[in-house]
Design a protein around this motif. Structure first.
Motif, PDB file in Angstrom:
ATOM      1  N   LEU A   1       3.900  -5.626  -8.614  1.00 14.14           N
ATOM      2  CA  LEU A   1       3.422  -6.952  -9.032  1.00 14.14           C
ATOM      3  C   LEU A   1       4.545  -7.884  -8.706  1.00 14.14           C
ATOM      4  CD1 LEU A   1       1.815  -8.880 -10.830  1.00 14.14           C
ATOM      5  CD2 LEU A   1       2.988  -8.328 -12.793  1.00 14.14           C
ATOM      6  N   GLY A   2       5.679  -7.699  -8.572  1.00 13.78           N
ATOM      7  CA  GLY A   2       6.946  -8.419  -8.253  1.00 13.78           C
ATOM      8  C   GLY A   2       7.002  -8.717  -6.810  1.00 13.78           C
ATOM      9  N   LYS A   3       6.392  -7.676  -5.806  1.00 18.76           N
ATOM     10  CA  LYS A   3       6.367  -8.036  -4.509  1.00 18.76           C
ATOM     11  C   LYS A   3       5.132  -8.672  -4.165  1.00 18.76           C
ATOM     12  CE  LYS A   3       9.417  -5.940  -2.223  1.00 18.76           C
ATOM     13  NZ  LYS A   3      10.528  -6.591  -1.273  1.00 18.76           N
ATOM     14  N   GLY A   4       3.922  -8.856  -4.890  1.00 17.18           N
ATOM     15  CA  GLY A   4       2.784  -9.260  -4.532  1.00 17.18           C
ATOM     16  C   GLY A   4       2.428 -10.580  -4.876  1.00 17.18           C
ATOM     17  N   VAL A   5       2.916 -10.968  -5.851  1.00 20.05           N
ATOM     18  CA  VAL A   5       2.822 -12.381  -6.623  1.00 20.05           C
ATOM     19  C   VAL A   5       3.799 -13.396  -5.941  1.00 20.05           C
ATOM     20  CG1 VAL A   5       3.129 -13.853  -8.321  1.00 20.05           C
ATOM     21  CG2 VAL A   5       1.875 -11.733  -8.767  1.00 20.05           C
TER      22      VAL A   5
ATOM     23  N   ASP B   1      -2.752 -14.206  -6.770  1.00 22.92           N
ATOM     24  CA  ASP B   1      -1.876 -13.663  -7.492  1.00 22.92           C
ATOM     25  C   ASP B   1      -2.533 -13.215  -8.714  1.00 22.92           C
ATOM     26  OD1 ASP B   1       0.085 -14.903  -6.002  1.00 22.92           O
ATOM     27  OD2 ASP B   1       0.469 -16.482  -7.436  1.00 22.92           O
ATOM     28  N   MET B   2      -3.448 -13.599  -9.354  1.00 25.57           N
ATOM     29  CA  MET B   2      -4.301 -12.944 -10.292  1.00 25.57           C
ATOM     30  C   MET B   2      -5.144 -11.734 -10.124  1.00 25.57           C
ATOM     31  SD  MET B   2      -3.712 -14.565 -13.107  1.00 25.57           S
ATOM     32  CE  MET B   2      -4.839 -13.477 -14.023  1.00 25.57           C
ATOM     33  N   LEU B   3      -5.456 -11.757  -8.790  1.00 23.82           N
ATOM     34  CA  LEU B   3      -5.976 -10.589  -8.450  1.00 23.82           C
ATOM     35  C   LEU B   3      -5.015  -9.391  -8.377  1.00 23.82           C
ATOM     36  CD1 LEU B   3      -8.364 -11.539  -5.457  1.00 23.82           C
ATOM     37  CD2 LEU B   3      -9.101 -10.524  -7.594  1.00 23.82           C
ATOM     38  N   ILE B   4      -3.521  -9.725  -7.777  1.00 27.70           N
ATOM     39  CA  ILE B   4      -2.446  -8.713  -7.734  1.00 27.70           C
ATOM     40  C   ILE B   4      -2.233  -8.205  -9.353  1.00 27.70           C
ATOM     41  CG2 ILE B   4      -0.155  -8.461  -7.115  1.00 27.70           C
ATOM     42  CD1 ILE B   4      -1.713  -8.497  -4.559  1.00 27.70           C
ATOM     43  N   VAL B   5      -2.179  -9.390 -10.063  1.00 27.65           N
ATOM     44  CA  VAL B   5      -1.992  -8.898 -11.714  1.00 27.65           C
ATOM     45  C   VAL B   5      -2.811  -8.213 -12.090  1.00 27.65           C
ATOM     46  CG1 VAL B   5      -1.928 -10.107 -13.845  1.00 27.65           C
ATOM     47  CG2 VAL B   5      -0.482 -11.217 -11.936  1.00 27.65           C
ATOM     48  N   ILE B   6      -4.202  -8.130 -11.942  1.00 30.59           N
ATOM     49  CA  ILE B   6      -5.111  -7.439 -12.530  1.00 30.59           C
ATOM     50  C   ILE B   6      -4.982  -5.904 -11.763  1.00 30.59           C
ATOM     51  CG2 ILE B   6      -7.697  -6.780 -12.478  1.00 30.59           C
ATOM     52  CD1 ILE B   6      -7.868  -9.951 -12.887  1.00 30.59           C
ATOM     53  N   LEU B   7      -4.760  -5.985 -10.250  1.00 30.36           N
ATOM     54  CA  LEU B   7      -4.695  -4.634  -9.712  1.00 30.36           C
ATOM     55  C   LEU B   7      -3.485  -3.805 -10.581  1.00 30.36           C
ATOM     56  CD1 LEU B   7      -4.783  -2.607  -7.213  1.00 30.36           C
ATOM     57  CD2 LEU B   7      -2.981  -4.043  -6.179  1.00 30.36           C
TER      58      LEU B   7
ATOM     59  N   LEU C   1       3.832   4.819 -19.614  1.00 28.63           N
ATOM     60  CA  LEU C   1       5.401   4.415 -19.408  1.00 28.63           C
ATOM     61  C   LEU C   1       5.661   4.730 -17.986  1.00 28.63           C
ATOM     62  CD1 LEU C   1       6.547   5.807 -22.851  1.00 28.63           C
ATOM     63  CD2 LEU C   1       6.374   3.543 -22.360  1.00 28.63           C
ATOM     64  N   MET C   2       5.642   5.740 -17.562  1.00 30.55           N
ATOM     65  CA  MET C   2       6.108   6.153 -16.092  1.00 30.55           C
ATOM     66  C   MET C   2       5.333   5.244 -15.160  1.00 30.55           C
ATOM     67  SD  MET C   2       6.690  10.351 -16.172  1.00 30.55           S
ATOM     68  CE  MET C   2       5.494  10.777 -17.578  1.00 30.55           C
ATOM     69  N   SER C   3       4.258   4.644 -15.279  1.00 27.37           N
ATOM     70  CA  SER C   3       3.737   3.878 -14.371  1.00 27.37           C
ATOM     71  C   SER C   3       4.484   2.265 -14.503  1.00 27.37           C
ATOM     72  CB  SER C   3       2.141   3.688 -14.576  1.00 27.37           C
ATOM     73  OG  SER C   3       1.954   2.930 -15.820  1.00 27.37           O
ATOM     74  N   PHE C   4       4.911   2.079 -15.423  1.00 24.96           N
ATOM     75  CA  PHE C   4       5.549   0.707 -15.576  1.00 24.96           C
ATOM     76  C   PHE C   4       6.306   0.244 -14.463  1.00 24.96           C
ATOM     77  CE2 PHE C   4       4.787   0.607 -20.437  1.00 24.96           C
ATOM     78  CZ  PHE C   4       3.434   0.412 -20.299  1.00 24.96           C
ATOM     79  N   PRO C   5       7.200   0.955 -14.039  1.00 22.80           N
ATOM     80  CA  PRO C   5       8.176   0.395 -13.053  1.00 22.80           C
ATOM     81  C   PRO C   5       7.388   0.388 -11.673  1.00 22.80           C
ATOM     82  CG  PRO C   5       9.201   2.315 -14.144  1.00 22.80           C
ATOM     83  CD  PRO C   5       7.714   2.237 -14.706  1.00 22.80           C
ATOM     84  N   ILE C   6       6.437   1.207 -11.433  1.00 24.45           N
ATOM     85  CA  ILE C   6       5.624   1.260 -10.203  1.00 24.45           C
ATOM     86  C   ILE C   6       4.884  -0.138 -10.298  1.00 24.45           C
ATOM     87  CG2 ILE C   6       3.684   2.080  -9.067  1.00 24.45           C
ATOM     88  CD1 ILE C   6       5.019   4.811 -10.244  1.00 24.45           C
ATOM     89  N   ALA C   7       4.192  -0.544 -11.308  1.00 23.45           N
ATOM     90  CA  ALA C   7       3.378  -1.705 -11.444  1.00 23.45           C
ATOM     91  C   ALA C   7       4.268  -3.030 -11.333  1.00 23.45           C
ATOM     92  CB  ALA C   7       2.522  -1.561 -12.833  1.00 23.45           C
ATOM     93  N   ALA C   8       5.415  -2.972 -12.046  1.00 25.73           N
ATOM     94  CA  ALA C   8       6.356  -3.886 -11.876  1.00 25.73           C
ATOM     95  C   ALA C   8       6.669  -4.077 -10.399  1.00 25.73           C
ATOM     96  CB  ALA C   8       7.522  -3.494 -12.891  1.00 25.73           C
ATOM     97  N   TYR C   9       7.330  -3.170  -9.930  1.00 23.81           N
ATOM     98  CA  TYR C   9       7.525  -3.357  -8.539  1.00 23.81           C
ATOM     99  C   TYR C   9       6.326  -3.969  -7.548  1.00 23.81           C
ATOM    100  CZ  TYR C   9      10.061  -2.586  -4.001  1.00 23.81           C
ATOM    101  OH  TYR C   9      10.234  -2.946  -2.770  1.00 23.81           O
TER     102      TYR C   9
END
Length: 172
Positions: free
Chosen positions: A96-100, A108-114, A86-94
């Motif tokens: 992902l939003g920056k990378g894609v 983009d798919m590599l960023i998603v999988i990362l 749960l605590m990782s979700f905002p980090i991953a969201a940020y």
């Protein structure tokens, strides 16, 4: 911040809450649609607003609203075995939003999988720490059963966001 942005952020916090009710209890860590919601929020709202929507969702759960998997809520969920995810979700969201950028599907798919693996990089060690299990068992319980479903959900989120952005350009 504009009313339009606040509305989108609140809407995605609500969507994430609803998606959390779709879960399969397979043990310590259930299979849920939370990651689909996290990824949709960041892909459709962008890094800052997507991460904020996810953070609001977590805060709603932390204060006791039953928005986490299985209709659970409360701070004890955040300090329990699934708290790291749960605590990782905002980090991953940020990230992902920056990378894609929606201009190179392979990148983009590599960023998603990362970002799927960023969730594991935080969630699995936290699971190990909270439960006291060894790292191999934490991987077996907290990552291995979820890799394929999470990659499918993240790819679905990407494909959905591509179509939504084509039609209504929701991303700010």
């Amino acid at each position: 911040m504009h009313v339009k942005n606040v509305t989108k952020i609140a809407l995605f916090a609500a969507i994430l809450s609803v998606l959390s009710f779709v879960f399969i209890p397979i043990g310590t860590v259930p299979i849920t649609l939370q990651t689909l919601g996290v990824f949709l929020a960041s892909l459709l709202l962008g890094a800052k607003d997507g991460a904020l929507a996810v953070l609001i969702y977590i805060l709603l759960g932390a204060v006791g609203l039953p928005v986490f998997a299985g209709g659970r809520g409360g701070f004890e969920v955040l300090i329990g075995p699934t708290g790291g995810y749960l605590m990782s979700f905002p980090i991953a969201a940020y990230i992902l939003g920056k990378g894609v950028k929606f201009n190179n599907k392979i990148f983009d798919m590599l960023i998603v999988i990362l970002c799927v693996f960023i969730i594991y990089a935080i969630g699995v060690p936290y699971l190990k720490y909270v439960t006291g299990m060894d790292f191999k068992k934490a991987l077996k319980i907290g990552m291995i059963p979820f890799i394929i479903p999470d990659i499918i959900k993240s790819a679905a989120a990407y494909l959905i966001s591509v179509e939504v952005n084509k039609r209504i350009n929701i991303r700010l």
